[in-house]
Design an enzyme around this catalytic site. Sequence first.
Site, PDB file in Angstrom:
ATOM      1  N   HIS A 124       0.879  -1.176   0.000  1.00 53.58           N
ATOM      2  CA  HIS A 124       0.000   0.000   0.000  1.00 53.58           C
ATOM      3  C   HIS A 124       0.916   1.226   0.000  1.00 53.58           C
ATOM      4  O   HIS A 124       2.032   1.173   0.534  1.00 53.58           O
ATOM      5  CB  HIS A 124      -0.821  -0.064   1.290  1.00 53.58           C
ATOM      6  CG  HIS A 124      -1.872   0.972   1.442  1.00 53.58           C
ATOM      7  ND1 HIS A 124      -1.599   2.253   1.845  1.00 53.58           N
ATOM      8  CD2 HIS A 124      -3.220   0.918   1.276  1.00 53.58           C
ATOM      9  CE1 HIS A 124      -2.722   2.944   1.928  1.00 53.58           C
ATOM     10  NE2 HIS A 124      -3.719   2.159   1.583  1.00 53.58           N
TER      11      HIS A 124
ATOM     12  N   ASP B  77       3.268  -4.843   8.051  1.00 48.54           N
ATOM     13  CA  ASP B  77       2.049  -4.047   7.945  1.00 48.54           C
ATOM     14  C   ASP B  77       0.876  -5.029   8.034  1.00 48.54           C
ATOM     15  O   ASP B  77       0.610  -5.780   7.093  1.00 48.54           O
ATOM     16  CB  ASP B  77       2.064  -3.297   6.601  1.00 48.54           C
ATOM     17  CG  ASP B  77       0.745  -2.594   6.313  1.00 48.54           C
ATOM     18  OD1 ASP B  77      -0.206  -2.768   7.095  1.00 48.54           O
ATOM     19  OD2 ASP B  77       0.666  -1.886   5.290  1.00 48.54           O
TER      20      ASP B  77
ATOM     21  N   GLN C  28      -4.305  -5.417   6.924  1.00 48.94           N
ATOM     22  CA  GLN C  28      -5.317  -6.286   6.302  1.00 48.94           C
ATOM     23  C   GLN C  28      -5.278  -7.703   6.853  1.00 48.94           C
ATOM     24  O   GLN C  28      -5.840  -8.622   6.246  1.00 48.94           O
ATOM     25  CB  GLN C  28      -5.102  -6.331   4.776  1.00 48.94           C
ATOM     26  CG  GLN C  28      -5.292  -4.987   4.100  1.00 48.94           C
ATOM     27  CD  GLN C  28      -6.738  -4.515   4.081  1.00 48.94           C
ATOM     28  OE1 GLN C  28      -7.673  -5.295   4.294  1.00 48.94           O
ATOM     29  NE2 GLN C  28      -6.942  -3.239   3.833  1.00 48.94           N
TER      30      GLN C  28
ATOM     31  N   LYS D  54     -10.148  -0.926  10.680  1.00 43.49           N
ATOM     32  CA  LYS D  54     -10.259  -2.111   9.808  1.00 43.49           C
ATOM     33  C   LYS D  54     -10.507  -3.382  10.617  1.00 43.49           C
ATOM     34  O   LYS D  54     -10.622  -4.469  10.067  1.00 43.49           O
ATOM     35  CB  LYS D  54      -8.988  -2.261   8.979  1.00 43.49           C
ATOM     36  CG  LYS D  54      -8.833  -1.159   7.918  1.00 43.49           C
ATOM     37  CD  LYS D  54      -7.607  -1.394   7.067  1.00 43.49           C
ATOM     38  CE  LYS D  54      -7.173  -0.160   6.327  1.00 43.49           C
ATOM     39  NZ  LYS D  54      -7.955   0.109   5.114  1.00 43.49           N
TER      40      LYS D  54
ATOM     41  N   CYS E 103      -4.802   2.392  -3.637  1.00 46.85           N
ATOM     42  CA  CYS E 103      -3.568   2.940  -3.018  1.00 46.85           C
ATOM     43  C   CYS E 103      -2.389   1.994  -3.208  1.00 46.85           C
ATOM     44  O   CYS E 103      -1.574   1.809  -2.289  1.00 46.85           O
ATOM     45  CB  CYS E 103      -3.768   3.225  -1.530  1.00 46.85           C
ATOM     46  SG  CYS E 103      -4.889   4.575  -1.238  1.00 46.85           S
TER      47      CYS E 103
HETATM   48  N1  PMP Z   1      -1.537  -0.768   4.684  1.00 43.49           N
HETATM   49  C1  PMP Z   1      -2.497  -1.517   4.129  1.00 43.49           C
HETATM   50  C2  PMP Z   1      -2.157  -2.891   3.652  1.00 43.49           C
HETATM   51  C3  PMP Z   1      -3.790  -1.013   4.003  1.00 43.49           C
HETATM   52  O1  PMP Z   1      -4.737  -1.750   3.445  1.00 43.49           O
HETATM   53  C4  PMP Z   1      -4.079   0.287   4.475  1.00 43.49           C
HETATM   54  C5  PMP Z   1      -5.463   0.891   4.345  1.00 43.49           C
HETATM   55  N2  PMP Z   1      -6.096   0.644   3.146  1.00 43.49           N
HETATM   56  C6  PMP Z   1      -3.044   1.017   5.049  1.00 43.49           C
HETATM   57  C7  PMP Z   1      -1.793   0.474   5.137  1.00 43.49           C
HETATM   58  C8  PMP Z   1      -3.292   2.403   5.598  1.00 43.49           C
HETATM   59  O2  PMP Z   1      -4.163   2.324   6.674  1.00 43.49           O
HETATM   60  P1  PMP Z   1      -4.794   3.656   7.328  1.00 43.49           P
HETATM   61  O3  PMP Z   1      -5.359   4.431   6.177  1.00 43.49           O
HETATM   62  O4  PMP Z   1      -5.821   3.140   8.264  1.00 43.49           O
HETATM   63  O5  PMP Z   1      -3.674   4.369   8.003  1.00 43.49           O
END
Ligand code: PMP
Length: 419
Positions: A136, A213, A216, A239, A377
Amino acid sequence: MPDALLLILKLFTLSLDIQKIRNDFPILNQQIYNKPLVYFDNGATTQKPQVVIDEEVKIYSKENSNIHRGVHYLSEQLTQRHEDARKVVQKFINAQHDHEVIFTGGTTESINTIAFSFGEKYINEGDEIIISTLEHHANIVPWQMLCERKKAVLKVIPINEKGELLLDEYQKLISAKTKIVAVNQVSNALGTVNDIKKIIDLAHQNKIPVLIDGAQSVQHGEVDVQDLDCDFYVFSGHKVYGPNGIGVLYGKEKWLNEMPPYMTGGEMIKKVTFEKTTFNELPFKFEAGTPNYVSAIALATAINYIQELGLENIAAYEKELLEYGTEKLGSIEGLRIIGTAENKVSVISFNLDNIHHYDAGMVIDKMGIAVRTGHHCAEPLMDSLNVEGTIRASFSFYNTKEEIDKLYEAILTVKQMFS
Ligand code: PMP
């Protein structure tokens, strides 16, 4: 006990009462465009059970007070609840110490904190940082900026056509200059589950720390940071059925003690004079300013909620949804599933022949079905797959096979409209 009986017993204990669970989520019980809402955008954010909503209301109506500072009743009570919430997170990811759990604003803030703080201390000109093609933007840009500041080099683990990381190539990227590896456990765009145990082991053989990270992954199955032996693990509250604006940065005590603070100000100090400031101990050294105590406590409520359902049960049911959805949607002519890794969570990314994902998403929306369209993203990943974007349906334990049937029908309508 005979095997068949054991199996029946296991199936019985693994079952979730989905209708009962759905009643816990008030948002699901509504019509969008006069059709029952089908919410398949759980990868972007999950819905909140009533207990989480009630928790926030209760704090604001009866318990609110700034924590850590007051000697009065409300402040002391809420400080205790905040620190109890930290312990809930500690147990949830099985961290060794509660002070290894830092509350942040979310995954993005957690990664930025580590990239800045670790980078300040350990990254020098010519050093290398390894990330992966599946990341991401939140796990790309902070490292890219660090590389620019320190004249370091970003290396990227490639993927195969199924969307799986090529671990042989990863091994080749590791060098004496590698200072940190940062990868996700699960890809938000494709649902690929990475073999992070192997990624961590290979890095540790070379004495390189690893950041995972987990944005997910924590919502789909059990995580044990001690068993993984990762150096950092990060995730977002929103999430994992908790509130917005709260996240977690887990770090091994040794690293967090050595790293300088990222944000500075109140709470994170021990003593301030105009000449010099000394820093507070963990975890407060990394929690500058008034903490988001309301969301931290409600996050603990969300964690307790999913733990009561059982992460094993959640994983088993979501696997069922993934298999059903993959077969059902995969049977549609002209539908191409993007991301077909052997090990996936309940995410199906797809494209339809000759139909732009935005057009398809807009028609699907009009049927009351929320899916996400675009690059998720993860633009570098989309580039490497040679697609501009995808349509992504991400399932939660409150979704049903009947809802997947509705998506199937919606896609047939899209095809008809654009044929
Ligand atoms: N890493 C991953 C794998 C994500 O899916 C996301 C959110 N889509 C993020 C980072 C960023 O998370 P946040 O917007 O809650 O900071």
